[in-house]
Design an enzyme around this catalytic site. Structure first.
Site, PDB file in Angstrom:
ATOM      1  CE  LYS A  12      12.626  -1.024   0.992  1.00 31.87           C
ATOM      2  NZ  LYS A  12      11.772  -1.240  -0.148  1.00 31.87           N
ATOM      3  CE  LYS A  40       9.158  -4.462   7.209  1.00 29.28           C
ATOM      4  NZ  LYS A  40       8.919  -3.439   6.208  1.00 29.28           N
ATOM      5  CE  LYS A  93       8.354  -9.434  -0.679  1.00 30.30           C
ATOM      6  NZ  LYS A  93       7.911  -8.491  -1.691  1.00 30.30           N
TER       7      LYS A  93
HETATM    8  P1  TYM Z   1       5.951  -4.873  -0.101  1.00 29.99           P
HETATM    9  O1  TYM Z   1       6.171  -5.703  -1.311  1.00 29.99           O
HETATM   10  O2  TYM Z   1       7.143  -4.577   0.765  1.00 29.99           O
HETATM   11  O3  TYM Z   1       4.858  -5.532   0.837  1.00 29.99           O
HETATM   12  C1  TYM Z   1       3.608  -5.955   0.323  1.00 29.99           C
HETATM   13  C2  TYM Z   1       2.542  -5.857   1.385  1.00 29.99           C
HETATM   14  O4  TYM Z   1       2.888  -6.654   2.517  1.00 29.99           O
HETATM   15  C3  TYM Z   1       2.841  -5.869   3.694  1.00 29.99           C
HETATM   16  N1  TYM Z   1       3.882  -6.352   4.622  1.00 29.99           N
HETATM   17  C4  TYM Z   1       3.653  -6.722   5.883  1.00 29.99           C
HETATM   18  N2  TYM Z   1       2.520  -6.769   6.618  1.00 29.99           N
HETATM   19  C5  TYM Z   1       2.619  -7.220   7.879  1.00 29.99           C
HETATM   20  N3  TYM Z   1       3.791  -7.639   8.440  1.00 29.99           N
HETATM   21  C6  TYM Z   1       4.952  -7.610   7.744  1.00 29.99           C
HETATM   22  N4  TYM Z   1       6.087  -8.034   8.293  1.00 29.99           N
HETATM   23  C7  TYM Z   1       4.913  -7.135   6.401  1.00 29.99           C
HETATM   24  N5  TYM Z   1       5.847  -6.975   5.439  1.00 29.99           N
HETATM   25  C8  TYM Z   1       5.196  -6.495   4.361  1.00 29.99           C
HETATM   26  C9  TYM Z   1       3.109  -4.454   3.236  1.00 29.99           C
HETATM   27  O5  TYM Z   1       2.604  -3.502   4.148  1.00 29.99           O
HETATM   28  C10 TYM Z   1       2.369  -4.424   1.919  1.00 29.99           C
HETATM   29  O6  TYM Z   1       1.013  -4.148   2.118  1.00 29.99           O
HETATM   30  N6  TYM Z   1       5.777  -0.250  -1.951  1.00 29.99           N
HETATM   31  C11 TYM Z   1       4.969  -1.370  -1.602  1.00 29.99           C
HETATM   32  C12 TYM Z   1       4.126  -1.875  -2.749  1.00 29.99           C
HETATM   33  C13 TYM Z   1       3.315  -0.811  -3.415  1.00 29.99           C
HETATM   34  C14 TYM Z   1       2.033  -0.374  -3.029  1.00 29.99           C
HETATM   35  C15 TYM Z   1       1.662   0.637  -3.953  1.00 29.99           C
HETATM   36  C16 TYM Z   1       1.192  -0.723  -1.983  1.00 29.99           C
HETATM   37  C17 TYM Z   1       3.655  -0.109  -4.520  1.00 29.99           C
HETATM   38  N7  TYM Z   1       2.658   0.763  -4.865  1.00 29.99           N
HETATM   39  C18 TYM Z   1       0.446   1.304  -3.858  1.00 29.99           C
HETATM   40  C19 TYM Z   1      -0.041  -0.046  -1.895  1.00 29.99           C
HETATM   41  C20 TYM Z   1      -0.385   0.949  -2.825  1.00 29.99           C
HETATM   42  C21 TYM Z   1       5.857  -2.499  -1.116  1.00 29.99           C
HETATM   43  O7  TYM Z   1       7.021  -2.504  -1.344  1.00 29.99           O
HETATM   44  O8  TYM Z   1       5.213  -3.513  -0.488  1.00 29.99           O
END
Ligand code: TYM
Length: 332
Positions: free
Chosen positions: A111, A194, A197
């Site tokens: 990032k 991957k 977004k």
């Molecule tokens: P974020 O918003 O990037 O993603 C949310 C969830 O989606 C999953 N994910 C995917 N799974 C499969 N294939 C993909 N291409 C893919 N892209 C995203 C992510 O693994 C996630 O489960 N930092 C985290 C959010 C967060 C969080 C937490 C999660 C903040 N605090 C505490 C668990 C526990 C995030 O940015 O997720």
């Protein structure tokens, strides 16, 4: 009691990766665990956000949770910034986290890009805030996609560091729950990247808000290779795009990859893509319709978030108080 915590950032479009890798699994888990699902707006602020879009995105992710089938009565749904204990605990944990642990986090390197010195402190400390999210509720399990595995391991390490420093078994070490046929959904344009977004091409992902025509077009345009689909999983190994589409199909239909290949092995991509489009329409169309209805009533969404924040705070406050006491902070 086993407790789940997980979250999604309210940044831009929710896509099929978020749904199949995370949210869909949460829906299945809510029957067996006490669940807390967060919209992590403070994490979103680690990169520049338009304030109005951030607010709208927070409501949209809330709507997506509910539309996907998360029960706002049984589970706690709230946005992170409403419970200030998250940031308070994050500081206390930051003081226990060696820089070396953060330097190993691959997502920061991705990032921050080449301009590493310009990256914000928040982006660097992001995994500590994530650990605080989980540990604040003494969550035992964290359902996420494959990409967050390293972050959950860090949360375990930080929990262990606290327990060792103060010589007590205070925080449970949280376990990641990574399961299903689509733990890592890849870009439709490049099977080695991957689905994300932040990809500049909207054709790389299927958003939960895409309409039926756009979904059909994106699947039709999805990159493939010239061979027909194979009969066995092993033969998918050097075919990332085929592997990805088979995984997406399996996850959407709730079947195994093997079963998908039993049905489509030897067939060409165009007929497979037609069937995949039908699956995608079925699953996403339903969610999109419900999301649209929910978004028409922002007052209801805000009420869900307010109530969720109250319930979350009721769990968080005594836990934070205990951490403060254990850490030696005077609370006269
Ligand atoms: P974020 O918003 O990037 O993603 C949310 C969830 O989606 C999953 N994910 C995917 N799974 C499969 N294939 C993909 N291409 C893919 N892209 C995203 C992510 O693994 C996630 O489960 N930092 C985290 C959010 C967060 C969080 C937490 C999660 C903040 N605090 C505490 C668990 C526990 C995030 O940015 O997720």
């Amino acid at each position: 009691m086993n407790r789940i915590f997980s979250g999604v950032q309210p940044t831009g479009n929710l896509h099929l990766g978020n749904y199949l890798g995370a949210i869909r699994n949460w829906v299945a888990l809510q029957n067996d665990y006490e669940c807390i699902f967060c919209i992590v707006d403070l994490h979103a602020l680690t990169l520049p956000q338009d304030p109005a879009e951030l607010r709208a995105g927070t409501r949209e992710v809330t709507a997506a949770y509910i539309a996907a089938g998360i029960d706002a009565e049984r589970c706690i749904i709230f946005n992170q910034s409403m419970v200030s204990a998250h940031t308070e605990l994050a500081w206390l944990l930051a003081c226990l986290t060696p820089l070396g642990w953060l330097n190993r986090m691959t997502q920061f390197k991705e990032k921050a890009g080449k301009q590493r010195d310009m990256a914000g402190l928040g982006l660097y400390a992001y995994p500590v805030l994530m650990a605080a999210d989980i540990l604040l509720y003494k969550a035992t399990h964290v359902p996420v996609g494959e990409d967050l595995k390293q972050h959950i391991e860090l949360a375990r390490d930080i929990a262990g560091a606290f327990n060792r420093r103060y010589e007590r078994d205070f925080f449970p070490l949280p376990d990641p729950l990574i399961f299903g046929e689509a733990t890592r959904v890849m870009s439709l344009r490049d099977g080695t990247k991957k689905m994300s977004k932040s990809d500049t091409s909207d054709y790389s992902r299927i958003n939960l808000t895409d309409d039926a025509d756009l979904i059909a077009l994106k699947i039709r345009r999805a990159k493939t290779d010239p061979e027909p689909l194979p009969h066995t999983i092993d033969e998918l190994e050097k075919r990332p795009e085929a592997d990805n589409l088979v995984g997406i199909f399996a996850a959407l239909d709730g079947i195994s990859r093997e079963t998908v290949l039993e049905a489509f092995g030897g067939r060409n991509f165009s007929s497979f893509k037609d069937a995949l489009t039908i699956q995608a329409h079925r699953v996403i169309g339903d969610i999109t319709d419900k999301m649209r209805r929910l978004m028409a009533d922002p007052g209801h969404i805000d009420a869900v978030l307010r109530r969720g924040a109250e319930r979350a705070a009721a769990i968080a406050a005594p836990n934070l108080r205990q951490v403060q006491e254990i850490s030696g902070l005077l609370r006269p």
